[in-house]
Design a protein around this motif. Structure first.
Motif: not given
Length: 603
Positions: A177-204
Motif C-alpha cells: 500500500t501507498v498512503h500520503a497525508a498532508t501535515d497542514s491544518v486547513p480552516t475548520g481545524g480538521k486534518n486533510l488526508t489525501w488518499l493515493i492508492v492501496g495496492i491490488a486487492v484480491p481480484a477473485g
C-alpha cells in the motif's frame, strides 16, 4: 478496501505490461512500470497469497496482494496541495519462505532502493529483514515537501538480492500500500488526508478469468514479437530503447564500431557499467522477425568460450536491437587486413584458428539440436582482450536435427566463403561451415583476404593461389611475410587442414572435431586425401568461340562460381540462366532473396 484508522484504499488491480503508464479514473494517482520478466513463465506484475499476514493493525487483506516490478516502479500522487506530507509505504514479503523453513526456498532475498521526489531515502531495503520475517507487515514513513502539486515515489531494483527463488522471475521491488497525508491544518481545524492508492486487492475468480483471457488472446497474436520471445522462453534481459540510446550517447557516430548487412553496431556502456556491442537492425534490413528470433534463441542456448555472449535485446515498435558482450579487439579481418597497432604473431594466429575450430565443433556436434552457422567468415570472428576468438552473428543460423542428412534451403551467406554445393544447389549441411572455415584458416595464415584485385593475376584468389603453391611444393610461401618467425610444422598442418576442408565433395571434408585433432597433432593427416577440386581446375577454361570484343575483356575476373556460367543454376525452387555472371567474392552479406536477384540481373 477499508484499512486501519478508517482509511479507504483505492484498488490498483491494473494489468500492466513491460513498459506502461496508467492513470486512475479518479485522476488522483498514476503508476509507471518498466521492466520485463524474461526468465519468468508468468509475466504478471501482481502477486498474491492466501496466507495470513501478521504484524499490522490494518486490514490483513491489504497485504495478501502486492505489485512487483522487474526493474522500476513509480507511483504518482496528482493534484496535491503544495506543502509538507507524511508518506506511509507498507510492505509484506509474500513470495519467499521463511529462513526457519531450512529449505532452499528460504534463501530468497528481495533488495531494492526507495526514492521520494527523486531523492534516495532508503538504500538496499529488504522487506523480510525490516519486518523480521516473511508474511509479516512492515511500514516506512517519510516526511516530504510537495512544491509542484505532485508526489513521486520510485522503487528501483538495482540488481541485488536473488532472482530465481522460489522460481525464476521473483525479484524487483514489491509493495502492498501507498498512503500520503498532508501535515497542514486547513480552516475548520480538521486534518486533510489525501488518499493515493492501496495496492491490488484480491481480484477473485472474475479477475483470474480476465487475466487468462488476455494472455490467451495475446499468445494467439502472431504480430507481437515480444510474445514470440516469451513463448521461446528467452533467458536474457530485455533492454529499453531509452536505456540503449543513453548507453550509446544517442547512437553517436563516435561510438560506431562498424556496419554489417543488417545494420550498424555501436559501443555502449550499460547501466550496470558493462560495455556492450549494440547491434541496431535497420528497418529495411533483410533480417526479418524469424531471423531476429533465431539469433536470440540460438545464442541463448549456447555456452562456449569460443562463442560470443548475448546480454539481451530490445523490442519496441519496429526497433530490434541485440546487445552482445563488447570485444575490444574487434574482428580478425580488421586485425589482419586493416592498418592498426594490433599485430598477431604466429602463436596467436594458430590459437585463433584452433579456437574457431573448437567453437564450430561445439555447434555441429555438441549442441542439441545441431547448428549450422551459415556465415562463417573473418568479420564474424571477434577477439577478446586475451585475443581469444569468439564466433558471432547467428542471424542466418539453421537448427539441424540429428536424423536429417541435409537441409534444402535458399542460399544466404557471404560470397567467397560459400561451399559449392550450397551456393549452386542450396544443399546445406555442417560441411558448408567447414568449407568456410578452410577459407578463414588460409586468411589467418596468409594475412590477406580471400579475394584481392590489387595482386598479380595468379594471386588474386587466395584458394587458387594456395593450391598452386601446394602443387609446386612451396606451400609455406603462403605464410604472411610479416611473420618473421613461425612454426613450420604448425603452418604446414594448418595449410593441409584448410585444403582438406575446401574439397569439392562434402564427404571429403573432415568433421570439425577431426579438424581440431588434426590442428593439435592428435590425429594424423593423410595428404593422399587432398586433391585439387574440380571447381578450381575448370573455372578458367578458354572459349575459342568468343568474339573480338569478348577477347578484349579476357582479363576480366572470374570467380569459382562462374565455372559453369552457361549452365542453369537451380536456386531453391527457381531456375535461372546466368551467362557471363560476374560475382566478385567481396565481403558483403548475401541474403536469401538478394542472391537470387544478383544472378537474375547479371550483376
Amino acid at each position: 478496501m477499508k484499512g486501519g484508522n478508517g482509511i479507504i484504499y483505492e484498488a490498483d488491480n491494473t494489468i500492466l505490461g513491460p513498459a506502461m503508464f496508467y492513470l486512475s479514473s479518479t485522476e488522483k494517482w498514476a503508476i509507471s512500470n518498466v521492466g520485463f520478466f524474461a526468465d519468468r513463465e508468468d509475466p504478471r506484475y501482481v502477486v498474491n497469497t492466501s496466507a495470513q499476514v501478521t504484524g499490522t493493525d490494518a486490514n490483513p487483506e491489504l497485504f495478501r496482494t502486492a505489485r512487483m516490478s522487474p526493474g522500476s516502479l513509480r507511483y504518482y500522487g496528482l493534484g496535491l496541495k503544495n506543502g509538507s506530507y507524511t508518506i506511509t509505504l507498507q510492505f509484506a514479503e509474500i513470495s519467499f519462505e521463511d529462513q526457519s523453513s531450512r529449505t532452499w526456498k528460504g534463501l530468497g532475498r528481495r533488495v531494492f532502493d526507495i526514492y521520494i521526489q527523486g531523492i534516495l531515502r532508503e538504500k538496499d531495503f529488504d522487506i523480510s529483514k525490516a519486518a523480521g520475517g516473511v508474511y509479516r507487515a512492515t511500514e516506512m514513513k517519510f516526511n516530504v515537501t510537495v512544491s509542484e502539486n505532485y508526489l513521486e515515489i520510485h522503487l528501483f531494483w538495482a540488481g541485488k538480492g536473488t532472482c530465481c527463488i522460489p522460481q525464476s522471475g521473483f525479484y524487483g521491488p514489491l509493495i502492498s500500500t501507498v498512503h500520503a497525508a498532508t501535515d497542514s491544518v486547513p480552516t475548520g481545524g480538521k486534518n486533510l488526508t489525501w488518499l493515493i492508492v492501496g495496492i491490488a486487492v484480491p481480484a477473485g475468480i472474475l479477475g483470474l478469468m480476465l487475466v487468462f483471457a488476455v494472455f490467451y488472446i495475446r499468445r494467439k497474436s502472431g504480430n507481437d514479437l515480444e510474445e514470440v520471445l516469451f513463448e521461446l522462453g528467452s533467458r536474457h534481459k530485455t533492454f529499453s530503447y531509452a536505456e540503449l540510446k543513453a548507453a550509446t550517447e544517442d547512437f553517436s557516430s563516435s561510438n560506431k564500431l562498424g556496419e554489417g548487412g543488417y545494420g550498424p553496431v555501436y559501443k555502449g556502456t550499460l547501466f550496470d557499467g558493462r560495455e556492450g556491442a549494440i547491434k541496431q537492425l535497420s528497418v529495411a534490413s533483410h533480417q526479418g522477425t524469424s531471423q531476429f528470433i533465431t539469433e536470440i534463441d540460438t545464442i541463448s542456448a549456447l555456452q562456449h568460450r569460443n562463442l560470443v555472449r548475448l546480454y539481451g535485446c530490445c523490442i519496441e515498435g519496429n526497433r530490434r536491437i541485440l546487445v552482445y558482450e563488447y570485444l575490444e579487439n574487434k574482428s580478425i579481418d580488421q586485425a589482419l587486413f586493416e592498418k592498426n597497432e594490433l599485430f598477431l604473431d604466429w602463436p596467436t594466429r594458430f590459437n585463433i584458428c584452433l579456437g574457431t575450430a573448437r567453437g564450430l565443433a561445439y555447434l555441429h556436434e555438441e549442441s542439441r539440436p545441431r547448428i549450422v552457422h551459415r556465415d562463417v567468415k573473418a568479420s564474424n570472428i571477434l577477439l577478446d582482450a586475451e585475443l581469444c576468438p569468439k564466433i558471432s552473428d547467428f542471424g542466418l543460423a539453421k537448427l539441424y536435427e540429428d536424423k536429417k542428412t541435409h537441409i534444402s534451403t535458399r542460399v544466404a551467406g557471404t560470397i567467397g566463403y560459400l561451399a559449392p554445393e550450397y551456393a549452386l544447389r542450396g544443399h546445406l549441411t555442417e560441411k558448408a561451415d567447414i568449407f568456410s572455415f578452410g577459407v578463414v584458416a588460409l586468411e589467418i595464415l596468409s594475412g590477406r583476404p580471400n579475394f584481392d584485385n590489387s595482386l598479380e593475376s595468379e594471386m588474386i584468389f587466395l584458394l587458387d593461389w594456395a593450391w598452386t603453391l601446394y602443387e609446386e611444393r612451396h606451400s609455406l610461401e603462403l605464410v604472411d611475410p610479416r611473420l618473421t618467425e613461425f612454426d613450420e610444422n604448425e603452418a604446414t598442418r594448418m595449410i593441409h587442414v584448410a585444403l582438406l576442408c575446401t574439397q569439392a565433395s562434402p564427404i571429403m571434408r573432415p568433421a570439425m572435431s577431426r579438424v581440431v585433432g588434426m590442428l593439435t597433432g592428435d590425429i594424423e593427416l593423410d595428404t593422399r586425401d587432398i586433391s585439387k577440386p574440380s571447381y578450381l581446375t575448370d573455372w578458367n577454361f578458354k572459349d575459342v568461340t568468343r568474339s573480338l570484343s569478348e577477347e578484349e575483356d579476357s582479363n576480366r575476373l572470374v570467380t569459382p562460381m562462374e565455372s559453369k556460367s552457361h549452365d542453369n543454376i537451380q536456386h531453391g525452387n527457381t531456375t535461372s540462366s546466368s551467362p557471363g555472371v560476374d560475382i566478385s567474392p567481396s565481403p558483403i552479406n548475401v541474403t536469401e532473396t538478394m542472391f537470387s536477384d544478383i544472378i537474375k540481373d547479371g550483376r
